[in-house]
Design a protein around this motif. Structure first.
Motif, PDB file in Angstrom:
ATOM      1  N   ILE A 549     -12.395  -5.706  11.885  1.00 48.31           N
ATOM      2  CA  ILE A 549     -11.904  -5.528  10.512  1.00 48.31           C
ATOM      3  C   ILE A 549     -10.436  -5.139  10.508  1.00 48.31           C
ATOM      4  O   ILE A 549      -9.641  -5.644   9.711  1.00 48.31           O
ATOM      5  N   GLU A 550     -10.072  -4.250  11.423  1.00 43.70           N
ATOM      6  CA  GLU A 550      -8.677  -3.814  11.506  1.00 43.70           C
ATOM      7  C   GLU A 550      -7.755  -5.001  11.776  1.00 43.70           C
ATOM      8  O   GLU A 550      -6.673  -5.104  11.202  1.00 43.70           O
ATOM      9  N   LYS A 553      -7.803  -7.474   8.491  1.00 39.87           N
ATOM     10  CA  LYS A 553      -7.643  -6.924   7.144  1.00 39.87           C
ATOM     11  C   LYS A 553      -6.481  -7.514   6.353  1.00 39.87           C
ATOM     12  O   LYS A 553      -6.479  -7.445   5.122  1.00 39.87           O
ATOM     13  N   MET A 558     -10.116 -10.998   2.995  1.00 41.66           N
ATOM     14  CA  MET A 558     -10.571  -9.628   3.222  1.00 41.66           C
ATOM     15  C   MET A 558     -10.332  -8.736   2.006  1.00 41.66           C
ATOM     16  O   MET A 558     -10.944  -7.663   1.890  1.00 41.66           O
ATOM     17  N   ASN A 559      -9.472  -9.156   1.087  1.00 43.38           N
ATOM     18  CA  ASN A 559      -9.260  -8.370  -0.127  1.00 43.38           C
ATOM     19  C   ASN A 559     -10.521  -8.278  -0.969  1.00 43.38           C
ATOM     20  O   ASN A 559     -10.684  -7.357  -1.778  1.00 43.38           O
ATOM     21  N   PHE A 650     -11.409   0.352   4.460  1.00 39.99           N
ATOM     22  CA  PHE A 650     -10.430   0.066   5.501  1.00 39.99           C
ATOM     23  C   PHE A 650      -9.064  -0.188   4.885  1.00 39.99           C
ATOM     24  O   PHE A 650      -8.950  -0.467   3.694  1.00 39.99           O
TER      25      PHE A 650
END
Length: 650
Positions: A549-550, A553, A558-559, A650
């Motif tokens: 995810i990092e 992102k 991913m928004n 995140f």
């Protein structure tokens, strides 16, 4: 950032209870944000002591422990040696314990453990390494233990002893009932200790019943002691050790009388300490919304009164007068917290279409979401969130399940023979011949017959066990209503060792997660946040997801991606942590149970059940019933069962 032990070194020689917030603590205790930070601090203190002793031309005598707790400490010591030149030439070590009987090259041997994690990677002189001998004839054990004690004494005692702690409160293998003056000896292991070790030995029946352990009295003579504990699974016993009365039923409480002991904890293991669980009882608090919610829930449950019935007097009598003064009266606080809890409840985990979602945990749009459920093992999806899984499918969302590991080590050998027998008979019936030298039925049977407990399975047996788990997962998905193409089997490489001990998380593991997420572009991700998993697989699987995810992102899709964490068979989120509570009806609970039953290799008795003797479906239902009961006690609607989720932002 959490402070290092060096920054608190002056406190290490002073009694606990020096500040208001630690007044209930009877042992000096340091809490770090996570076990990694804590392990680095411990390793640095050990390194500082070694260097100090070197400068003075003296030996450094270390007492060492095994188990999962000190592995990161040893990893850092190895790094300090290899990259920063830390020498261990002046170090003499004494390990706490060893199983009896135990061969030094056995997978479960503490000799092997110490070699693999530390000794093989540093410049310590081999004659300076001392570990209890699990190969001795029984009649020589007593004299060996006396010699072990004498060697420590002749060297002037242990300069620094590191300890872990068992669920029974044992240090070393000093089980409940051990005397404070006990010395190195042969001891019979407690049933709970053997149950906790069952996964390492591939079944409780293979765990030795005895061990040689350094005594409590021997440990207490160490000049400095550091006890480390990680994770929520250790929280209760840490609470008893640090704040409870001294008793031989919890041998670790003897450390309260040691003049230079520090408990080094992460947030999870410190969760039951008063300063962490109920800080308003020991200090003036800065009342943010989270702490207020936590306090009000605690007060409601403690007084057995619904939230809306709490009074100013209730708050004032239980250390929360400043909360009333800042945000009161009680009625206003009650309404606010009650509404927040009420807003967590939703029958639409994918969001309710065409509804005002201002106070709902999930978005209304898009109406039909792409959902990706990550399941560390092939049954965590239905065990942990089976009711929500069913609800998401029934409500028409595009649901995918990603099984992160094969789960192959958790299959009994007899199941392999049963499936191999089916394969043989199927071949004979339809004249399908084995090709390319594939193992025959007899080969498989002989391999298993000759296997010793803890031996790595052959590639064929591992493959069959993996296929058994895969077939069960597919059956569970089909029962819920998913087609086979919506089940993704990732077989993350870190897991595929054939052993309980896994490889470190690698780039290939993370890439597998990233590629699947890019392919599906989910609006919702569900992941196992159950860090009390005793075997560590859940932790590694979650770390892979977080890292993926990092890295992802910044990508536009991913928004619109929200991440929800569920808990598994080991425990539930605290009520104050639940941000989405999905009620499960009696019919849905029955469907969830039947989905769990599809995992037949884990039914009745699992190979690695952990410390809980209940079947997984029983644990899941009891947990879901308990969560619903808590909501009911707080004055919210009464449901049959509830599955709880916490959002990861995140």
């Amino acid at each position: 950032m959490a402070k290092t032990l060096e920054e608190h070194r002056s406190l290490a020689h002073q009694p606990a209870g020096l500040t208001e917030k630690t007044k209930f603590e009877k042992i000096h205790t340091e809490i770090f944000d996570n076990s990694t930070q804590a392990s680095l601090a411990i390793a640095n203190e050990i390194a500082d002591l070694i260097r100090k002793k070197q400068a003075a031309g003296e030996h450094c005598v270390l007492g060492l422990a095994t188990g999962s707790s000190p592995t990161s400490v040893y990893n850092e010591l190895v790094r300090l040696h290899q990259e920063e030149g830390l020498s261990f030439k002046n170090v003499i070590t004494f390990n706490l314990d060893e199983y009896f009987p135990m061969e030094p090259d056995a997978l479960q041997s503490y000799v092997r453990f110490m070699n693999e994690y530390l000794f093989d990677h540093i410049d310590i002189d081999k004659e300076n390494i001392h570990i209890p001998d699990g190969t001795l004839p029984y009649e020589l054990v007593e004299s060996f233990c006396q010699q072990y004690e004498q060697m420590i004494k002749d060297l002037g005692g242990i300069d620094l002893q590191i300890l872990g702690i068992g669920r029974t409160g044992h240090i070393g293998f000093n089980e409940p009932g051990s005397h404070i003056n006990s010395k190195t000896r042969l001891i019979t292991l407690d049933h709970i200790t053997r149950l906790d070790a069952a996964s390492d030995f591939f079944g409780e029946e293979n765990v030795p019943r005895r061990a040689i352990t350094m005594g409590v009295g021997t440990i207490m003579k160490a000049k400095r002691i550091i006890l480390m504990a990680w994770g929520e699974g250790k929280a209760k016993i840490i609470g008893r050790t640090v704040e409870g009365e001294v008793t031989d039923s919890v041998p670790a409480t003897y450390l309260q009388s040691h003049p230079n002991t520090t408990m080094v904890l992460d947030d999870g293991s410190a969760a039951e300490l008063v300063r962490e669980k109920t800080p308003w009882l020991v200090k003036t608090c800065k009342w943010d919304n989270y702490l207020a919610k936590k306090a009000v829930i605690w007060l409601s449950l403690k007084l057995e009164k619904p939230i809306l019935k709490l009074t100013d007097r209730d708050y004032n009598d239980h250390g929360m007068s400043d909360l009333v003064a800042e945000h009161g009266p009680a009625y206003n606080i009650n309404i606010q917290i009650f509404n927040e809890l009420q807003h967590t409840i939703t029958g639409w985990p994918g969001g309710k279409p065409n509804a005002d979602d201002t106070h709902r945990p999930e978005r209304a749009n898009p109406e039909k979401k792409r959902v990706l459920i990550f399941s560390p093992h092939p049954d965590d999806d239905v065990i942990s969130m089976g009711g929500t899984f069913i609800r998401l499918v029934d409500q028409g969302h595009d649901v995918h399940v990603a099984y992160q590991t094969s789960g192959n080590i958790a299959v009994f050998d007899e199941d392999v023979i049963r499936f191999a027998d089916f394969f043989r008979d199927f071949n004979a019936e339809y004249d399908i011949s084995n090709q390319d030298g594939k193992a025959t039925y007899q080969d498989i049977v002989e391999t298993i017959k000759n296997k010793k407990p803890g031996d790595v399975d052959s590639k064929m047996v591992q493959a069959i066990k993996g296929l058994i788990r895969r077939g069960e997962a597919k059956a569970g998905c089909r029962y819920v209503g998913l087609s086979d193409d919506k089940a993704h089997f990732l077989d993350m490489p870190f897991y595929e060792t054939g052993l309980v001990k896994k490889k470190p998380l690698g780039e290939e593991d993370i890439a597998i997660i990233m590629n699947l997420m890019r392919e599906i572009k989910p609006h919702q991700v569900y992941a196992a946040g159950d860090l009390s998993d005793p075997h560590g697989t859940h932790r590694v699987c979650l770390a892979a997801i977080f890292e993926a995810i990092e890295r992802l992102k910044e990508e536009e899709w991913m928004n619109d991606c929200w991440v929800w964490l569920y808990r598994g068979a080991w425990q539930e989120w605290d009520t104050n942590d639940i941000e989405m509570a999905v009620p499960i009806s009696p019919d849905e609970l029955t469907r969830k149970r039947k989905a769990i039953f599809k995992h037949q290799s884990q039914k009745d008795t699992a190979l690695f059940p952990g410390s809980d003797p209940r079947e997984f479906w029983m644990r899941a239902e009891d947990r879901n019933h308990a969560t619903a009961m808590l909501y009911d006690k707080l004055g919210l609607p009464e449901y049959e069962a509830i599955e709880g989720f916490k959002r990861y932002k995140f």
